[in-house]
Design a protein around this motif. Structure first.
Motif, PDB file in Angstrom:
ATOM      1  N   THR A   1     -10.371  -4.317  67.016  1.00  0.00           N
ATOM      2  CA  THR A   1      -9.023  -3.948  66.575  1.00  0.00           C
ATOM      3  C   THR A   1      -8.464  -2.858  67.484  1.00  0.00           C
ATOM      4  N   GLN A   2      -7.281  -3.066  67.981  1.00  0.00           N
ATOM      5  CA  GLN A   2      -6.667  -2.117  68.904  1.00  0.00           C
ATOM      6  C   GLN A   2      -6.325  -0.808  68.197  1.00  0.00           C
TER       7      GLN A   2
ATOM      8  N   ILE B   1      -4.669   0.186  64.365  1.00  0.00           N
ATOM      9  CA  ILE B   1      -5.328   1.023  63.359  1.00  0.00           C
ATOM     10  C   ILE B   1      -4.404   2.170  62.951  1.00  0.00           C
ATOM     11  N   ASP B   2      -3.755   2.775  63.933  1.00  0.00           N
ATOM     12  CA  ASP B   2      -2.815   3.868  63.656  1.00  0.00           C
ATOM     13  C   ASP B   2      -1.694   3.398  62.731  1.00  0.00           C
TER      14      ASP B   2
ATOM     15  N   ASN C   1      -7.794 -12.023  61.712  1.00  0.00           N
ATOM     16  CA  ASN C   1      -6.912 -12.032  62.887  1.00  0.00           C
ATOM     17  C   ASN C   1      -7.100 -10.744  63.688  1.00  0.00           C
ATOM     18  N   PRO C   2      -8.293 -10.489  64.217  1.00  0.00           N
ATOM     19  CA  PRO C   2      -8.508  -9.259  64.987  1.00  0.00           C
ATOM     20  C   PRO C   2      -7.694  -9.263  66.269  1.00  0.00           C
TER      21      PRO C   2
ATOM     22  N   LEU D   1     -10.547   3.436  58.051  1.00  0.00           N
ATOM     23  CA  LEU D   1     -10.037   2.114  58.424  1.00  0.00           C
ATOM     24  C   LEU D   1     -10.698   1.610  59.696  1.00  0.00           C
ATOM     25  N   ALA D   2     -10.832   2.488  60.671  1.00  0.00           N
ATOM     26  CA  ALA D   2     -11.455   2.091  61.939  1.00  0.00           C
ATOM     27  C   ALA D   2     -12.871   1.582  61.707  1.00  0.00           C
ATOM     28  N   ALA D   3     -13.594   2.221  60.766  1.00  0.00           N
ATOM     29  CA  ALA D   3     -14.964   1.795  60.473  1.00  0.00           C
ATOM     30  C   ALA D   3     -14.995   0.473  59.728  1.00  0.00           C
ATOM     31  N   ALA D   4     -13.950   0.207  58.933  1.00  0.00           N
ATOM     32  CA  ALA D   4     -13.932  -1.014  58.122  1.00  0.00           C
ATOM     33  C   ALA D   4     -13.413  -2.220  58.880  1.00  0.00           C
TER      34      ALA D   4
END
Length: 202
Positions: free
Chosen positions: A150-151, A155-156, A200-201, A142-145
């Protein structure tokens, strides 16, 4: 040299005993459930002594934890193999999800990882195991995508919710629901998560 060989032989014997206990425990826990499995039948199935069980594990729950961790590692390995050829992070999430469903179809895995696991070990222990195996890979994917801005806490949260969705889908599929319907629906969910985050980052 002889001392070294003896030490290696003892280490191999110790590892073989531990593996035998985990293998026997896995088979019995998956078939009968944690509550209905006794330590006498585990040591009998493993062909070891009761003392050997308590040499390697504190109690039945400790052995069960080792079984759950081994299963989680196997699932993570299958996900890695299933997504290794993906060219984008989004594609890796999709193929990894498909691999997850395939891995969870192994007999007993639903019971071990999603039903008895949390009940016996507690959710905190299961989350720790998950974070060190497949859950960690999901978060990294997810972090890569998602956008670099994104905070981490977002992501968590997204990874946690998506993981729960995959688990719920695996349980439904095991109960007879359409695997294709869940795979496609979760694919749409992943696309929506990624697309929404890009718009909406935070």
């Amino acid at each position: 040299m002889q001392e070294k060989n003896e030490r290696q032989t003892n280490q191999a014997r110790t590892e073989a005993t531990r593996k035998a206990l985990i293998h026997a425990g896995r088979a019995l826990f998956a078939e009968k459930g944690y509550a209905d499995t006794g330590t006498p039948e585990i040591v009998k199935a493993a062909a070891v002594t009761r003392g050997a069980l308590y040499h390697h594990f504190r109690d039945k729950a400790d052995l069960f934890g080792a079984v759950v961790r081994a299963e989680a590692e196997s699932v993570a390995s299958e996900i890695e193999v299933g997504s290794v050829d993906a060219r984008t992070a989004a594609a890796a999430l999709e193929s990894g999800g498909a691999a997850y469903f395939g891995a969870m179809a192994a007999p007993g895995r639903i019971r071990l990882l999603l039903l008895d696991g949390p009940a016996v070990l507690g959710h905190a222990a299961i989350r720790e195991i998950d974070a060190a195996t497949g859950g960690g890979a999901l978060r990294d994917g997810l972090a890569a995508a998602l956008p670099e801005t994104t905070q981490p806490d977002r992501i968590d949260a997204l990874a946690d919710m998506l993981s729960a969705a995959f688990d719920r889908a695996a349980i439904a599929i095991a109960a007879g629901a359409s695997a294709l319907a869940y795979r496609e629906s979760l694919g749409h969910l992943v696309d929506a998560l990624i697309g929404g985050a890009k718009k909406n980052p935070r």
